[in-house]
Design an enzyme around this catalytic site. Structure first.
Site, PDB file in Angstrom:
ATOM      1  N   HIS A  59       0.072  -7.095   5.492  1.00 17.08           N
ATOM      2  CA  HIS A  59      -0.448  -6.015   6.367  1.00 17.08           C
ATOM      3  C   HIS A  59      -0.946  -5.262   5.180  1.00 17.08           C
ATOM      4  CE1 HIS A  59       3.448  -4.428   5.200  1.00 17.08           C
ATOM      5  NE2 HIS A  59       2.876  -3.349   5.316  1.00 17.08           N
ATOM      6  N   HIS A  61      -2.187  -0.741   4.468  1.00 17.40           N
ATOM      7  CA  HIS A  61      -2.022   0.615   4.676  1.00 17.40           C
ATOM      8  C   HIS A  61      -3.040   1.458   3.943  1.00 17.40           C
ATOM      9  CE1 HIS A  61       2.068   0.390   6.660  1.00 17.40           C
ATOM     10  NE2 HIS A  61       2.294  -0.146   5.640  1.00 17.40           N
ATOM     11  N   TYR A 134      -2.484  -4.305  -6.011  1.00 14.22           N
ATOM     12  CA  TYR A 134      -3.279  -4.345  -4.985  1.00 14.22           C
ATOM     13  C   TYR A 134      -3.169  -2.791  -4.237  1.00 14.22           C
ATOM     14  CZ  TYR A 134      -2.791  -9.172  -5.592  1.00 14.22           C
ATOM     15  OH  TYR A 134      -2.899 -10.659  -6.257  1.00 14.22           O
TER      16      TYR A 134
END
Length: 163
Positions: A59, A61, A134
């Site tokens: 996932h 954000h 990342y």
């Protein structure tokens, strides 16, 4: 079926959470260069400012600000997901839709940016925020927004939870 309505605000800023269908996958970090290329491709045709972003294995954000008079964050997400999926020659990898929150003010932006940067530590991928590659945290350190040792060690982060 739910009757969810998205909030569109011309030139607005939003916090997003986007998930893979398989929450045990590492597809996003394993194919980070493909995801970056897909994002840059869409950003060239449909510009937006990346305020903050963290990519975890399954996932991500991020916070985006759209240009003045532009509200189409949904189209951008659709195109990024589609471009990434096609580049991998796969299908059905994303959870339908995404979650968004309209950023209301500077305090809201700061809280959500902090949340983004601390997320890899929260999920146990690293013991210090600076160890996760990342993330726009590194850009923000270079720009003097965060100190490199921000959020300290994982023990410091969890200290409040033990009480």
């Amino acid at each position: 079926m739910s009757n969810y309505r998205r909030h569109y605000l011309a030139g607005g800023t939003w916090f997003f959470t986007v998930n893979l269908q398989n929450r045990r996958s590492d597809l996003l970090t394993r194919h980070i260069d493909t995801l970056r290329a897909a994002t840059q491709c869409i950003k060239r045709t449909k510009p937006f400012l990346i305020n903050a972003w963290v990519i975890l294995p399954e996932h991500m954000h991020c916070i985006w600000t759209l240009p003045e008079n532009d509200t189409d964050y949904s189209g951008r997400w659709r195109d990024i997901k589609k471009t990434f999926t096609r580049a991998l020659g796969m299908s059905g990898i994303w959870q339908p839709r995404f979650w968004e929150h309209t950023i209301r003010d500077e305090n809201d932006l700061r809280r959500h940016t902090d949340y983004i940067h601390i997320n890899p530590l929260k999920h146990g991928y690293v013991t210090r925020v600076k160890e996760w590659p990342y993330s726009t945290f590194h850009r923000d350190v270079r720009e003097g927004i965060y100190p490199e040792d921000w959020a300290g060690e994982v023990e410091d982060f969890n200290a409040g939870e033990r009480r």
